[in-house]
Enzyme design. Structure first.
Site, PDB file in Angstrom:
ATOM      1  N   CYS A 110       4.347 -36.231 -18.634  1.00  0.00           N
ATOM      2  CA  CYS A 110       3.956 -36.855 -17.371  1.00  0.00           C
ATOM      3  C   CYS A 110       4.168 -35.874 -16.220  1.00  0.00           C
ATOM      4  O   CYS A 110       5.270 -35.318 -16.068  1.00  0.00           O
ATOM      5  CB  CYS A 110       4.776 -38.121 -17.135  1.00  0.00           C
ATOM      6  SG  CYS A 110       4.436 -38.929 -15.551  1.00  0.00           S
TER       7      CYS A 110
ATOM      8  N   CYS B 148       7.168 -37.607 -13.766  1.00  0.00           N
ATOM      9  CA  CYS B 148       8.580 -37.771 -14.150  1.00  0.00           C
ATOM     10  C   CYS B 148       9.013 -36.862 -15.295  1.00  0.00           C
ATOM     11  O   CYS B 148      10.205 -36.775 -15.601  1.00  0.00           O
ATOM     12  CB  CYS B 148       8.860 -39.224 -14.506  1.00  0.00           C
ATOM     13  SG  CYS B 148       8.074 -39.781 -16.049  1.00  0.00           S
TER      14      CYS B 148
ATOM     15  N   CYS C 164       2.370 -43.407 -19.089  1.00  0.00           N
ATOM     16  CA  CYS C 164       3.781 -43.037 -19.112  1.00  0.00           C
ATOM     17  C   CYS C 164       4.606 -44.321 -19.076  1.00  0.00           C
ATOM     18  O   CYS C 164       4.490 -45.115 -18.129  1.00  0.00           O
ATOM     19  CB  CYS C 164       4.132 -42.148 -17.921  1.00  0.00           C
ATOM     20  SG  CYS C 164       5.896 -41.731 -17.831  1.00  0.00           S
TER      21      CYS C 164
ATOM     22  N   CYS D 217       7.486 -44.084 -15.778  1.00  0.00           N
ATOM     23  CA  CYS D 217       7.200 -44.244 -14.344  1.00  0.00           C
ATOM     24  C   CYS D 217       5.927 -45.042 -14.075  1.00  0.00           C
ATOM     25  O   CYS D 217       5.602 -45.321 -12.916  1.00  0.00           O
ATOM     26  CB  CYS D 217       7.113 -42.881 -13.660  1.00  0.00           C
ATOM     27  SG  CYS D 217       5.641 -41.902 -14.085  1.00  0.00           S
TER      28      CYS D 217
ATOM     29  N   ASP E  93      -4.171  -9.776 -21.678  1.00  0.00           N
ATOM     30  CA  ASP E  93      -3.387 -10.396 -22.747  1.00  0.00           C
ATOM     31  C   ASP E  93      -4.312 -11.228 -23.631  1.00  0.00           C
ATOM     32  O   ASP E  93      -4.869 -12.231 -23.196  1.00  0.00           O
ATOM     33  CB  ASP E  93      -2.311 -11.284 -22.124  1.00  0.00           C
ATOM     34  CG  ASP E  93      -1.408 -11.947 -23.160  1.00  0.00           C
ATOM     35  OD1 ASP E  93      -1.649 -11.762 -24.371  1.00  0.00           O
ATOM     36  OD2 ASP E  93      -0.472 -12.649 -22.748  1.00  0.00           O
TER      37      ASP E  93
END
Length: 466
Positions: A212, A215, A234, A237, A365
């Protein structure tokens, strides 16, 4: 009359002429020249857009979404300025305005449509105040340039907070994007796909983020579209996928095009786009949402999207002696995974070509190749006749395929790009699929234009609105 602006425009146009004369691509050069002469060039030109500025940012699909929006807006009868070639740094954005400016520094447009790189987004919004901002998605991309995913999300989030007023157009299926309404306080409209639009096999991908954004607890998913996109919530929250104003369902693959039903606040419509790739439906929904918000009729939105032609490397279609060949830009794990899903959805046997470069524009990279699910290719390798690897890091690409389980007798390394592409087109497969990182893309397209015929999209009958 701003003499410095006029001088900047003149010299920038001269630089653009010289660039074309000597055969340089140089899509950002005019912007570089103009900004050296007058720093306020971009701000002065952008504020001349009569109806405002629409920006598109995010990781994947910026060019496609921006060009789709342009088709919709122009079909609605408006004039636009657009950085159509995908030059999305601040110099490229400036160049787009220079291209359409008069010698007196005047712009004749209703909307400015700007694709903006995530890292450049904070700089651009300091000078250009957008009326609408579309955020497509957030995925890991060029770690040596952007850093970790959280860094990219923070760049965009904090830049949006500095804007006094803007209307956000957000992908509700991506929790990293959907959070932007709550954390910025701006007005927002959401778009997305109805849950369970893909098979379980298609959604078995590496997840970029599963926590999340508010939170930090792990998100619960009822279904995935791809990567972290899906129907999430979630339990700690209460953050969850918002019901979108614009939502697609009943998706059908029609070979070289995609069709779906789109629900919007006043009804439903059939939407067709003449390109492949499940992810392109998200781009089309973003364009549909913008068109609807600025008052374009649904019939004109449909027509504009139906006329869309893929930009370079965005699922471009070519034909070689009756054989279909698709050219697809790849630059990060999620984009490559979706390209693989599209490849595997094509019926019949295929020849595959992969060009991996590690120039500055590609990202130095290349460890991200190990996060791509090439194992799916290995599982389906019976339908793939040949794998040809090219580019500066062709050997590493071949090694990655070997470790994914692709039989080594199907893998060839060929540093001669022309010969490699011709071999792929002439191979035993019924079609060809070509993957390319950014700096190999333009050379690959040039070779394809010399060897094959590019598809010209023909607009079919307009679907009905119901």
């Amino acid at each position: 009359m701003n003499i410095r602006l006029i001088l900047a425009v003149w010299l920038a146009k001269l630089a653009a002429f010289a660039s074309r004369k000597f055969g340089w691509k140089g899509s950002s050069l005019p912007g570089v020249v103009a900004r050296k002469i007058y720093k306020g060039t971009l701000a002065d030109l952008a504020r001349q857009a009569r109806k405002g500025v629409i920006m598109v940012t995010g990781t994947n699909g910026k060019t496609t979404t921006n060009n789709m929006i342009a088709n919709v807006i122009e079909t609605g009868g408006y004039k636009v300025v657009i950085n159509q070639e995908g030059a999305n740094l601040i110099t490229g954005v400036t160049s787009a305005f220079i291209k359409q400016a008069s010698l007196l520094g005047k712009i004749d447009c209703d909307f400015a449509l700007l694709e903006v790189d995530e890292a450049s987004f904070p700089k651009v919004v300091q000078e250009v105040k957008p009326h609408y901002v579309v955020v497509n998605n957030f995925f890991r991309d060029q770690l040596d340039r952007y850093g970790e995913l959280d860094t990219t999300v923070k760049l965009v989030r904090e830049a949006l907070k500095t804007l006094p007023k803007v209307h956000l157009v957000l992908n509700t299926d991506d929790p990293l994007v959907a959070q932007m309404q709550q954390v910025t306080g701006h007005t927002a409209s959401f778009y997305g796909l109805a849950p369970n639009q893909r098979s379980e096999n298609e959604t078995k991908q590496t997840r970029e983020s599963k926590f999340c954004p508010h939170c930090g607890n792990e998100l619960h998913y009822d279904s995935f579209q791809y990567s972290q996109l899906g129907s999430y919530s979630c339990t700690e929250c209460g953050f969850k996928r918002k019901e979108p104003e614009v939502e697609a369902r009943a998706i059908h693959n029609l070979g070289t095009s995609l069709e779906c039903r789109v629900r919007y606040p006043q009804g439903e419509a059939t939407l067709t786009i003449n390109t492949q790739g499940f992810y392109n439906l998200y781009n089309a929904l973003a364009a549909f949402s913008v068109g609807y918000l600025v008052g374009i009729s649904v019939e004109q939105i449909q027509q504009g999207l139906l006329k869309y032609k893929p930009a370079v490397g965005r699922m471009e279609t070519f034909y070689y002696h009756g054989k279909t060949a698709l050219l697809n830009l790849v630059k990060n794990p999620t984009g490559f995974n979706e390209g693989i899903s599209t490849l595997l959805s094509i019926p019949g046997s295929k020849n595959v070509w992969m060009a991996i470069n590690d120039n500055d524009a590609d990202g130095r990279d290349i460890s991200w190749l190990w996060d791509v699910d090439f194992e799916h290719l290995a599982e389906a390798q019976a339908s793939i006749e040949t794998f040809t690897c090219s580019g500066l890091r062709g050997e590493e690409m071949a090694l990655r395929l070997k470790y994914a389980g692709v039989p080594t007798d199907k893998i060839t390394i060929d540093g001669d790009m022309t010969a490699a592409i011709q071999k792929t087109l002439e191979g035993p497969g019924e079609s060809a699929y070509l993957f390319s990182t950014y700096t190999a893309l333009w050379p690959a397209q040039k070779i394809l234009l010399e060897l094959a015929e590019k598809e010209e999209t023909h607009v079919k009958g307009l679907p009905s609105v119901s």
